[in-house]
Design a protein around this motif. Structure first.
Motif, mmCIF file in Angstrom:
data_model
loop_
_atom_site.group_PDB
_atom_site.id
_atom_site.type_symbol
_atom_site.label_atom_id
_atom_site.label_comp_id
_atom_site.label_asym_id
_atom_site.label_seq_id
_atom_site.Cartn_x
_atom_site.Cartn_y
_atom_site.Cartn_z
ATOM 1 N N PRO A 2 24.955 48.439 29.377
ATOM 2 C CA PRO A 2 26.065 48.401 30.322
ATOM 3 C C PRO A 2 26.852 49.705 30.303
ATOM 4 N N THR A 3 27.219 50.170 31.500
ATOM 5 C CA THR A 3 28.002 51.388 31.594
ATOM 6 C C THR A 3 29.391 51.127 32.149
ATOM 7 N N ALA A 4 29.611 50.002 32.804
ATOM 8 C CA ALA A 4 30.908 49.676 33.365
ATOM 9 C C ALA A 4 31.717 48.882 32.352
ATOM 10 N N VAL A 5 33.029 49.031 32.425
ATOM 11 C CA VAL A 5 33.912 48.248 31.569
ATOM 12 C C VAL A 5 34.380 47.054 32.388
ATOM 13 N N LEU A 6 33.937 45.889 32.003
ATOM 14 C CA LEU A 6 34.269 44.666 32.725
ATOM 15 C C LEU A 6 35.417 43.945 32.046
ATOM 16 N N THR A 7 36.198 43.243 32.850
ATOM 17 C CA THR A 7 37.186 42.347 32.273
ATOM 18 C C THR A 7 36.437 41.125 31.750
ATOM 19 N N ARG A 11 32.912 39.705 33.321
ATOM 20 C CA ARG A 11 31.742 39.516 32.470
ATOM 21 C C ARG A 11 31.266 38.071 32.537
ATOM 22 N N THR A 12 32.200 37.128 32.516
ATOM 23 C CA THR A 12 31.852 35.710 32.618
ATOM 24 C C THR A 12 31.174 35.422 33.953
ATOM 25 N N ALA A 13 31.661 36.042 35.034
ATOM 26 C CA ALA A 13 31.061 35.837 36.356
ATOM 27 C C ALA A 13 29.645 36.392 36.391
ATOM 28 N N VAL A 14 29.445 37.575 35.834
ATOM 29 C CA VAL A 14 28.105 38.172 35.809
ATOM 30 C C VAL A 14 27.161 37.305 34.985
ATOM 31 N N GLU A 52 30.169 29.460 40.612
ATOM 32 C CA GLU A 52 31.241 29.478 41.613
ATOM 33 C C GLU A 52 32.614 29.577 40.957
ATOM 34 N N GLN A 53 32.838 28.815 39.898
ATOM 35 C CA GLN A 53 34.126 28.859 39.207
ATOM 36 C C GLN A 53 34.368 30.218 38.561
ATOM 37 N N ALA A 54 33.336 30.788 37.978
ATOM 38 C CA ALA A 54 33.477 32.091 37.336
ATOM 39 C C ALA A 54 33.801 33.173 38.366
ATOM 40 N N LEU A 55 33.153 33.117 39.520
ATOM 41 C CA LEU A 55 33.458 34.081 40.588
ATOM 42 C C LEU A 55 34.898 33.923 41.062
ATOM 43 N N ALA A 56 35.351 32.690 41.194
ATOM 44 C CA ALA A 56 36.726 32.441 41.631
ATOM 45 C C ALA A 56 37.730 32.983 40.616
ATOM 46 N N ARG A 57 37.498 32.720 39.329
ATOM 47 C CA ARG A 57 38.418 33.204 38.292
ATOM 48 C C ARG A 57 38.459 34.727 38.228
ATOM 49 N N ALA A 58 37.341 35.370 38.580
ATOM 50 C CA ALA A 58 37.282 36.835 38.549
ATOM 51 C C ALA A 58 37.810 37.444 39.850
#
Length: 79
Positions: A2-7, A11-14, A52-58
């Motif tokens: 990984p090269t990006a810094v995710l919140t 990360r949970t959504a990915v 779907e929930q993970a995308l919504a939270r992100a």
């Protein structure tokens, strides 16, 4: 790598998306046999709901372009 810094939420959504992708691939990976024995692939609703929930939270619902750009940066296709 990984090269990006995710919140944490990104990360949970990915991760949820990748689980969904692997589940769908496994559902379509049916062994060859007589056509009458084939059943339609089934994706458990819980796996779809988790994504779907993970995308919504992100904050990525309705912004697929940003999500897939984030996914591609964090998990490139050749990795």
């Amino acid at each position: 790598m990984p090269t990006a810094v995710l919140t944490d939420r990104e990360r949970t959504a990915v991760q949820a998306y990748l689980r969904l992708l692997h589940t769908v691939r496994a559902a379509f990976d049916v062994s060859p046999g007589p056509p009458e024995a084939a059943r339609p692939p089934v994706v458990p609703p819980a796996v779809l709901a988790e994504a779907e929930q993970a995308l919504a939270r992100a904050g990525l619902v309705g912004n697929e372009e940003a999500f897939f750009r984030l996914l591609h940066t964090w998990c490139p296709p050749d990795a």
